[in-house]
Design an enzyme around this catalytic site. Structure first.
Site, PDB file in Angstrom:
ATOM      1  N   HIS A  79      -8.315   0.753  -4.107  1.00  0.00           N
ATOM      2  CA  HIS A  79      -9.249   0.464  -3.006  1.00  0.00           C
ATOM      3  C   HIS A  79     -10.009   1.749  -2.685  1.00  0.00           C
ATOM      4  CE1 HIS A  79      -9.458  -0.693   1.590  1.00  0.00           C
ATOM      5  NE2 HIS A  79     -10.653  -0.583   1.053  1.00  0.00           N
TER       6      HIS A  79
ATOM      7  N   HIS B 286      -1.075  -1.212  -4.390  1.00  0.00           N
ATOM      8  CA  HIS B 286      -2.361  -0.978  -3.722  1.00  0.00           C
ATOM      9  C   HIS B 286      -2.502   0.518  -3.435  1.00  0.00           C
ATOM     10  CE1 HIS B 286      -5.806  -2.288  -1.213  1.00  0.00           C
ATOM     11  NE2 HIS B 286      -5.447  -1.309  -0.394  1.00  0.00           N
TER      12      HIS B 286
ATOM     13  N   ASP C 207      -4.854   3.430  -1.856  1.00  0.00           N
ATOM     14  CA  ASP C 207      -5.956   3.677  -0.923  1.00  0.00           C
ATOM     15  C   ASP C 207      -6.551   5.057  -1.159  1.00  0.00           C
ATOM     16  OD1 ASP C 207      -6.087   1.304   0.792  1.00  0.00           O
ATOM     17  OD2 ASP C 207      -4.027   1.829   1.324  1.00  0.00           O
TER      18      ASP C 207
ATOM     19  N   MET D 297     -12.360   3.897  -0.703  1.00  0.00           N
ATOM     20  CA  MET D 297     -13.051   4.103   0.574  1.00  0.00           C
ATOM     21  C   MET D 297     -13.769   5.437   0.467  1.00  0.00           C
ATOM     22  SD  MET D 297      -9.943   2.659   2.912  1.00  0.00           S
ATOM     23  CE  MET D 297      -8.814   2.779   1.525  1.00  0.00           C
TER      24      MET D 297
ATOM     25  N   SER E 220       2.767  -0.406   6.092  1.00  0.00           N
ATOM     26  CA  SER E 220       3.928  -0.115   6.930  1.00  0.00           C
ATOM     27  C   SER E 220       4.935  -1.253   6.947  1.00  0.00           C
ATOM     28  CB  SER E 220       3.488   0.274   8.345  1.00  0.00           C
ATOM     29  OG  SER E 220       2.331  -0.394   8.734  1.00  0.00           O
TER      30      SER E 220
ATOM     31  N   MET F 225      -9.370   7.701  -0.163  1.00  0.00           N
ATOM     32  CA  MET F 225     -10.275   8.029   0.957  1.00  0.00           C
ATOM     33  C   MET F 225     -10.831   9.434   0.774  1.00  0.00           C
ATOM     34  SD  MET F 225      -8.051   6.587   4.133  1.00  0.00           S
ATOM     35  CE  MET F 225      -7.033   5.095   3.987  1.00  0.00           C
TER      36      MET F 225
ATOM     37  N   ASP G  53      -6.332  -6.864   4.143  1.00  0.00           N
ATOM     38  CA  ASP G  53      -5.740  -5.525   4.168  1.00  0.00           C
ATOM     39  C   ASP G  53      -5.790  -4.962   5.581  1.00  0.00           C
ATOM     40  OD1 ASP G  53      -5.002  -2.896   3.712  1.00  0.00           O
ATOM     41  OD2 ASP G  53      -6.660  -2.439   2.340  1.00  0.00           O
ATOM     42  N   GLY G  54      -4.594  -4.698   6.125  1.00  0.00           N
ATOM     43  CA  GLY G  54      -4.504  -4.047   7.421  1.00  0.00           C
ATOM     44  C   GLY G  54      -3.703  -4.849   8.428  1.00  0.00           C
ATOM     45  N   GLY G  55      -2.579  -4.283   8.869  1.00  0.00           N
ATOM     46  CA  GLY G  55      -1.785  -4.923   9.913  1.00  0.00           C
ATOM     47  C   GLY G  55      -1.068  -6.183   9.494  1.00  0.00           C
TER      48      GLY G  55
ATOM     49  N   SER H 289       0.847  -1.195   0.000  1.00  0.00           N
ATOM     50  CA  SER H 289       0.000   0.000   0.000  1.00  0.00           C
ATOM     51  C   SER H 289       0.881   1.242   0.000  1.00  0.00           C
ATOM     52  CB  SER H 289      -0.890   0.023   1.239  1.00  0.00           C
ATOM     53  OG  SER H 289      -1.458   1.309   1.366  1.00  0.00           O
TER      54      SER H 289
ATOM     55  N   MET I 124     -11.234  -6.653   5.182  1.00  0.00           N
ATOM     56  CA  MET I 124     -10.418  -5.730   5.978  1.00  0.00           C
ATOM     57  C   MET I 124     -10.036  -6.387   7.300  1.00  0.00           C
ATOM     58  SD  MET I 124     -10.029  -3.077   4.093  1.00  0.00           S
ATOM     59  CE  MET I 124      -9.052  -2.185   5.305  1.00  0.00           C
TER      60      MET I 124
ATOM     61  N   PHE J 109      -6.730   4.277   8.102  1.00  0.00           N
ATOM     62  CA  PHE J 109      -5.348   4.624   8.434  1.00  0.00           C
ATOM     63  C   PHE J 109      -4.436   3.414   8.310  1.00  0.00           C
ATOM     64  CE2 PHE J 109      -8.243   7.404  10.655  1.00  0.00           C
ATOM     65  CZ  PHE J 109      -7.736   8.663  10.356  1.00  0.00           C
TER      66      PHE J 109
HETATM   67  C1  DX5 Z   1      -6.415   1.104   5.553  1.00  0.00           C
HETATM   68  C2  DX5 Z   1      -5.893   0.816   4.156  1.00  0.00           C
HETATM   69  C3  DX5 Z   1      -4.736  -0.089   4.132  1.00  0.00           C
HETATM   70  C4  DX5 Z   1      -3.507   0.412   4.843  1.00  0.00           C
HETATM   71  C5  DX5 Z   1      -2.719  -0.772   5.277  1.00  0.00           C
HETATM   72  O1  DX5 Z   1      -7.624   1.792   5.429  1.00  0.00           O
HETATM   73  O2  DX5 Z   1      -6.910   0.223   3.375  1.00  0.00           O
HETATM   74  O3  DX5 Z   1      -4.420  -0.453   2.789  1.00  0.00           O
HETATM   75  O4  DX5 Z   1      -2.715   1.237   4.067  1.00  0.00           O
HETATM   76  O5  DX5 Z   1      -1.644  -0.311   6.041  1.00  0.00           O
HETATM   77  P1  DX5 Z   1      -0.882  -1.266   7.072  1.00  0.00           P
HETATM   78  O6  DX5 Z   1      -0.342  -2.406   6.298  1.00  0.00           O
HETATM   79  O7  DX5 Z   1       0.159  -0.362   7.625  1.00  0.00           O
HETATM   80  O8  DX5 Z   1      -1.900  -1.698   8.086  1.00  0.00           O
HETATM   81 ZN    ZN Z   2      -6.388  -0.622   1.355  1.00  0.00          ZN
END
Ligand code: DX5
Ligand code: ZN
Length: 214
Positions: free
Chosen positions: A63, A30, A32, A65, A197, A34, A174-176, A7, A136, A142
């Site tokens: 993606h 990827h 994002d 949002m 990250s 928003m 997606d996420g963490g 991402s 998700m 974030f």
């Molecule tokens: C969150 C995004 C993710 C985010 C993932 O709303 O959709 O794609 O960037 O970031 P990490 O991998 O740091 O959780």
């Molecule tokens: Zn995403």
């Protein structure tokens, strides 16, 4: 094989071209998007996707949002997205179907996204018409949040439905996602892992991308 979709939310926005070149061993970029309404954050939009398109040969996984994504999906396709995903919570079922149809009419892949509190069943009306389902594993909005391991039963449930009804459909999380949490995602049946990250904070990005493949 497990695919990795870094991402760029965790990239340096002043150096996006450089940071996309740093992930050339990945499988998707990827992106994002928003809008400050569907999620409490604002990131990037159509002009940035268009500017990034010539900087990479990797497919762009966009993606969305945003509220009522049906309003904008064609513009994201024209800007160079290869796959556009829309949240099932972001509009009526009729408009989500319309968004998917518009993406397909542009010759691009369409996907749906489920927020953590949205049950697996919400994917069923779209299961046989999409190329990807994204589960998700954090609340969208974030980067850098804690991975929600309690989403794994949802991933396994959707994997079973995909295998039965639409075996070519991809299953993304997606996420963490990091070199530890990637393992349970893969075990649960995800085949595309988004990581922001975990990729961009790594000293050696190609090695980190390889590690995330499990
Ligand atoms: C969150 C995004 C993710 C985010 C993932 O709303 O959709 O794609 O960037 O970031 P990490 O991998 O740091 O959780
Ligand atoms: Zn995403």
């Amino acid at each position: 094989m497990v695919k990795i979709a870094p991402s760029i939310l965790s990239a340096d926005f002043a150096n996006l071209e450089r940071d996309i070149q740093r992930i050339s061993t990945a499988d998707y970029v990827h992106v994002d998007v928003m809008d400050g309404m569907f999620v409490p954050n604002i990131t990037i939009g159509i002009p940035v996707v268009k500017s990034l398109r010539p900087t990479t040969t990797l497919p762009m996984d966009v993606h969305l949002m945003i509220v009522q994504p049906v309003r904008y999906v064609e513009q994201f396709c024209d800007a160079g997205a290869d796959l556009v995903t829309v949240h099932v919570e972001s509009d009526t079922a009729e408009n989500i179907h319309a968004a998917i149809d518009k993406i397909h009419a542009k010759g691009k892949k369409a996907g749906i996204v489920l927020k953590p509190k949205t049950p697996a069943e919400a994917a069923l009306p779209y299961l046989e018409k999409v190329e990807l389902i994204l589960v998700m594993t954090v609340e969208p909005g974030f980067g850098g949040q804690k991975f929600m391991a309690d989403m794994m039963p949802k991933v396994s449930t959707i994997r079973a439905w995909i295998d039965e009804k639409n075996p070519d459909c991809e299953l993304e999380v997606d996420g963490g996602v990091d070199p530890e949490t990637c393992k349970v995602c893969i075990a649960a049946g995800a085949n595309v892992l988004v990581a922001g990250s975990a990729v961009y904070k790594a000293e050696d990005i190609p090695a980190r991308i390889a590690a995330l493949r499990g």
